[in-house]
Write a protein that holds these residues in place. Structure first.
Motif, PDB file in Angstrom:
ATOM      1  N   GLY A 138       1.123  -1.065  -0.233  1.00 39.26           N
ATOM      2  CA  GLY A 138      -0.132  -0.043   0.083  1.00 39.26           C
ATOM      3  C   GLY A 138       1.012   1.345   0.003  1.00 39.26           C
ATOM      4  N   SER A 139       0.149   2.166   0.663  1.00 42.07           N
ATOM      5  CA  SER A 139       0.901   3.593   0.578  1.00 42.07           C
ATOM      6  C   SER A 139       2.512   3.849   1.443  1.00 42.07           C
ATOM      7  CB  SER A 139      -0.163   4.728   1.030  1.00 42.07           C
ATOM      8  OG  SER A 139      -0.578   4.391   2.532  1.00 42.07           O
ATOM      9  N   THR A 140       2.530   3.065   2.298  1.00 38.83           N
ATOM     10  CA  THR A 140       3.838   2.824   3.111  1.00 38.83           C
ATOM     11  C   THR A 140       4.074   1.320   3.317  1.00 38.83           C
ATOM     12  OG1 THR A 140       2.934   2.691   5.180  1.00 38.83           O
ATOM     13  CG2 THR A 140       3.051   4.729   4.416  1.00 38.83           C
ATOM     14  N   ALA A 141       5.388   1.256   3.548  1.00 37.60           N
ATOM     15  CA  ALA A 141       5.796  -0.345   3.735  1.00 37.60           C
ATOM     16  C   ALA A 141       4.905  -1.176   4.582  1.00 37.60           C
ATOM     17  CB  ALA A 141       7.350  -0.297   4.108  1.00 37.60           C
ATOM     18  N   CYS A 142       4.262  -0.364   5.639  1.00 40.64           N
ATOM     19  CA  CYS A 142       3.925  -1.049   6.681  1.00 40.64           C
ATOM     20  C   CYS A 142       2.113  -1.415   6.578  1.00 40.64           C
ATOM     21  CB  CYS A 142       3.602  -0.515   8.184  1.00 40.64           C
ATOM     22  SG  CYS A 142       3.305   1.118   8.018  1.00 40.64           S
ATOM     23  N   LYS A 143       1.726  -1.012   5.230  1.00 40.30           N
ATOM     24  CA  LYS A 143       0.269  -1.260   4.804  1.00 40.30           C
ATOM     25  C   LYS A 143      -0.119  -2.154   3.539  1.00 40.30           C
ATOM     26  CE  LYS A 143      -0.452   3.242   5.868  1.00 40.30           C
ATOM     27  NZ  LYS A 143      -0.479   4.696   5.778  1.00 40.30           N
ATOM     28  N   ALA A 144      -1.297  -2.548   3.731  1.00 36.09           N
ATOM     29  CA  ALA A 144      -1.619  -3.162   2.406  1.00 36.09           C
ATOM     30  C   ALA A 144      -3.116  -2.571   2.141  1.00 36.09           C
ATOM     31  CB  ALA A 144      -1.948  -4.828   2.597  1.00 36.09           C
ATOM     32  N   LEU A 145      -3.590  -2.629   0.796  1.00 32.63           N
ATOM     33  CA  LEU A 145      -4.737  -2.143   0.603  1.00 32.63           C
ATOM     34  C   LEU A 145      -5.936  -2.946   0.396  1.00 32.63           C
ATOM     35  CD1 LEU A 145      -5.329   0.862  -0.203  1.00 32.63           C
ATOM     36  CD2 LEU A 145      -4.875   0.134  -2.734  1.00 32.63           C
ATOM     37  N   ASP A 150     -19.209  -3.827   1.136  1.00 29.90           N
ATOM     38  CA  ASP A 150     -20.490  -3.148   1.495  1.00 29.90           C
ATOM     39  C   ASP A 150     -20.460  -1.627   1.441  1.00 29.90           C
ATOM     40  OD1 ASP A 150     -21.593  -5.723   2.044  1.00 29.90           O
ATOM     41  OD2 ASP A 150     -20.914  -5.893   4.193  1.00 29.90           O
ATOM     42  N   CYS A 151     -19.525  -0.998   1.985  1.00 26.79           N
ATOM     43  CA  CYS A 151     -19.669   0.460   2.040  1.00 26.79           C
ATOM     44  C   CYS A 151     -18.781   0.740   0.821  1.00 26.79           C
ATOM     45  CB  CYS A 151     -19.279   1.123   3.184  1.00 26.79           C
ATOM     46  SG  CYS A 151     -17.322   1.069   3.714  1.00 26.79           S
ATOM     47  N   LEU A 152     -18.025  -0.011   0.362  1.00 34.45           N
ATOM     48  CA  LEU A 152     -17.189   0.325  -0.847  1.00 34.45           C
ATOM     49  C   LEU A 152     -16.120   1.273  -0.873  1.00 34.45           C
ATOM     50  CD1 LEU A 152     -20.166   0.671  -3.681  1.00 34.45           C
ATOM     51  CD2 LEU A 152     -18.856  -1.485  -3.120  1.00 34.45           C
ATOM     52  N   GLU A 153     -15.705   1.745   0.343  1.00 37.95           N
ATOM     53  CA  GLU A 153     -14.525   2.210   0.599  1.00 37.95           C
ATOM     54  C   GLU A 153     -13.493   1.634   0.735  1.00 37.95           C
ATOM     55  OE1 GLU A 153     -15.289   5.919   0.991  1.00 37.95           O
ATOM     56  OE2 GLU A 153     -13.519   5.615   1.791  1.00 37.95           O
ATOM     57  N   PRO A 154     -12.373   2.139  -0.069  1.00 33.60           N
ATOM     58  CA  PRO A 154     -10.991   1.488  -0.207  1.00 33.60           C
ATOM     59  C   PRO A 154     -10.323   1.977   1.066  1.00 33.60           C
ATOM     60  CG  PRO A 154     -10.883   3.287  -1.562  1.00 33.60           C
ATOM     61  CD  PRO A 154     -12.539   3.035  -0.871  1.00 33.60           C
ATOM     62  N   PHE A 155      -9.573   0.909   1.962  1.00 35.46           N
ATOM     63  CA  PHE A 155      -8.794   1.233   3.228  1.00 35.46           C
ATOM     64  C   PHE A 155      -7.554   0.708   3.263  1.00 35.46           C
ATOM     65  CE2 PHE A 155     -11.457  -2.124   4.160  1.00 35.46           C
ATOM     66  CZ  PHE A 155     -10.486  -3.114   4.828  1.00 35.46           C
ATOM     67  N   ASP A 156      -6.834   1.381   3.904  1.00 29.28           N
ATOM     68  CA  ASP A 156      -5.501   0.735   4.265  1.00 29.28           C
ATOM     69  C   ASP A 156      -5.383  -0.276   5.740  1.00 29.28           C
ATOM     70  OD1 ASP A 156      -3.451   1.902   2.677  1.00 29.28           O
ATOM     71  OD2 ASP A 156      -3.427   3.688   3.989  1.00 29.28           O
ATOM     72  N   TYR A 157      -4.698  -1.231   5.470  1.00 29.43           N
ATOM     73  CA  TYR A 157      -4.678  -2.632   6.373  1.00 29.43           C
ATOM     74  C   TYR A 157      -3.188  -2.389   7.048  1.00 29.43           C
ATOM     75  CZ  TYR A 157      -3.827  -7.115   8.427  1.00 29.43           C
ATOM     76  OH  TYR A 157      -3.810  -8.136   9.314  1.00 29.43           O
ATOM     77  N   PHE A 158      -2.995  -2.381   8.336  1.00 29.69           N
ATOM     78  CA  PHE A 158      -1.863  -2.475   8.914  1.00 29.69           C
ATOM     79  C   PHE A 158      -1.328  -3.786   8.945  1.00 29.69           C
ATOM     80  CE2 PHE A 158       1.630  -1.298  11.807  1.00 29.69           C
ATOM     81  CZ  PHE A 158       1.904  -0.021  11.662  1.00 29.69           C
ATOM     82  N   LYS A 159      -0.362  -4.058   7.986  1.00 27.57           N
ATOM     83  CA  LYS A 159       0.106  -5.468   7.876  1.00 27.57           C
ATOM     84  C   LYS A 159       0.572  -6.060   9.092  1.00 27.57           C
ATOM     85  CE  LYS A 159       3.257  -4.983   4.358  1.00 27.57           C
ATOM     86  NZ  LYS A 159       3.823  -4.541   3.316  1.00 27.57           N
ATOM     87  N   CYS A 160       0.293  -7.389   9.401  1.00 26.64           N
ATOM     88  CA  CYS A 160       0.437  -8.190  10.662  1.00 26.64           C
ATOM     89  C   CYS A 160       1.715  -8.708  10.578  1.00 26.64           C
ATOM     90  CB  CYS A 160      -0.603  -9.202  10.918  1.00 26.64           C
ATOM     91  SG  CYS A 160      -0.202 -10.018  12.558  1.00 26.64           S
ATOM     92  N   ILE A 161       2.948  -8.212  11.236  1.00 21.98           N
ATOM     93  CA  ILE A 161       4.066  -9.101  10.646  1.00 21.98           C
ATOM     94  C   ILE A 161       5.024  -9.173  12.163  1.00 21.98           C
ATOM     95  CG2 ILE A 161       4.444  -8.054   8.249  1.00 21.98           C
ATOM     96  CD1 ILE A 161       6.887  -6.693   9.525  1.00 21.98           C
TER      97      ILE A 161
END
Lengths: 161, 249
Positions: A138-145, A150-161
């Motif tokens: 995603g937008s930074t090394a720590c996130k995925a997209l 349902d609400c159709l919003e795209p959002f960042d997910y903080f990757k679990c590592i």
């Protein structure tokens, strides 16, 4: 000279440069504070090896301590134990969610992704379980997209590592 | 001869050269998400390269810092394996090069994390998590290309045919490695060679592609004897620090 605890108190509230709703201590970046006479050493660990925010965090720590009269300062990088999202406390995860970033799900002990099962990531806005991975990066090394179906919003997910 | 310096620099060179190749995709990815993916992978790879290069400079202790090692050595002084310097080609070739390295790195860094050298072990522990994530990305793309259209299948098969000859170097061992393996510092990569091959065979089977049967394995990277691609890459990577020495941001 200020005590180890006092120095930690000074720097613990410094916000993360890229995700300012959480602090660098909540992120688990500060590993130790060592006071030796007039000399202060801060041990930090990088979230990701190449995370460009690390330099900013170092500069922020230096600035805060300089304001408080500490100039004999050394910041060292430690790699072991390797940083993990398991160190982020629940309160900080809640702050991430409110900010619109889905926090890391469960812990790194959960290895189900290795067998191809993908985790259910809750939409940080509408709490729907009906979400899908758009991109592992995603937008930074720590996130995925992700995107909520349902609400159709795209959002960042903080990757679990 | 300073074996620890030689070994650390080799690992650093592998990461630096691969990172530089991946970063060439920045702004040129086939679509936005993949552009971000390769840029992120490049960033992780540069991160590992920086840690290793800084440690190599410290071990050498001759006044050269990480920047001097990265920007002020010539092609013949670089000791990376040939695979990582191969030109990007099309997206299938970049992904195939990546999967060969990622599959290797997961096994390699898992072993390196047990090194008796604490700094190297720490850098490896950090890298394992990142390269495992990279492998998920590259392996899923190999399958997608392989069982996709005839066009995508041919592209990934061609990439495998072309790049397989550079994989022999991954398991080469010389005096530096053998000495450090005895000391518990370096990784005995031969010990996991069959595991690496099996893992890739399974992946290639899923992707319906085949590795070439008999191939003459290319070698030379560790001695500084490179393919033609590295010189061009370095000239671009090093131009600014060479033109304006000690320039600062």
């Amino acid at each position: 000279m200020l005590s180890k605890e006092k120095i930690f108190d000074l720097i613990k509230e410094i916000p993360d440069p890229e995700i300012p709703v959480i602090t660098i201590s909540e992120l688990g970046v500060i590993r130790d504070v060592i006071v030796n006479g007039e000399n202060v050493e801060i041990k930090i660990t990088p979230t990701y090896s190449g995370c460009p925010a690390m330099q900013q965090m170092e500069n922020d720590i230096k600035a805060v301590l300089k304001q408080n009269g500490i100039s004999d300062l050394k910041i060292t990088t430690v790699y072991s134990p390797a940083w993990t999202t398991d160190w982020i406390p629940e309160e900080a995860k809640e702050k991430l969610r409110k900010y619109g970033i889905a926090p890391p799900e469960k812990t790194t002990e959960d290895k189900s992704w290795l067998t191809g099962k993908s985790k259910i990531i809750l939409c940080p806005r509408c709490k729907s379980k009906n979400t899908k991975l758009i991109s592992q990066f995603g937008s930074t090394a720590c996130k995925a997209l992700y995107q909520c179906q349902d609400c159709l919003e795209p959002f960042d997910y903080f990757k679990c590592i | 001869m300073n074996h620890l310096f030689t070994y650390t620099l080799r690992l650093a060179d592998n990461a630096l050269v691969l990172g530089q190749r991946l970063s060439e995709w920045t702004g040129h990815g086939p679509f936005l998400e993949e552009d971000l993916a390769l840029t992120n992978i490049a960033l992780d790879t540069f991160g590992t390269a920086t840690s290793l290069m800084e440690y190599a400079a410290k071990v050498e202790d001759k006044g050269r810092d990480a920047d001097a090692l990265a920007y002020r050595r010539n092609e013949r002084e670089f000791t990376n394996i040939l695979l990582v310097e191969q030109a990007n080609g099309d997206y299938a070739k970049t992904i195939l090069r990546q999967v060969l390295v990622d599959a290797y790195n997961v096994l390699f860094y898992t072993e390196l994390a047990k090194s008796k050298d604490e700094t190297i072990a720490g850098i490896a522990q950090k890298a394992i998590k990142e390269v495992s994530y990279h492998y998920r990305h590259s392996s899923s793309w190999v399958i997608r290309f392989g069982d996709g259209t005839e066009e995508s299948h041919n592209k990934i098969q061609d990439a495998l045919n072309e790049l397989w000859r550079f994989t022999g170097e991954l398991f080469e061992q010389d005096e530096t490695e053998l000495t450090l393996i005895k000391q518990g510092i370096a990784v005995d990569s031969k010990a996991f060679q069959s595991k690496w091959e099996k893992q890739l065979d399974e992946l290639f089977a899923k992707a319906t592609i085949k590795k070439p049967e008999t191939v003459f394995m290319q070698t030379g990277g560790r001695k500084g004897i490179h393919t033609e691609h590295l010189g061009y890459m370095l000239s671009e990577m090093q131009v600014l620090p060479r033109m304006l020495p000690d320039a600062k941001w």
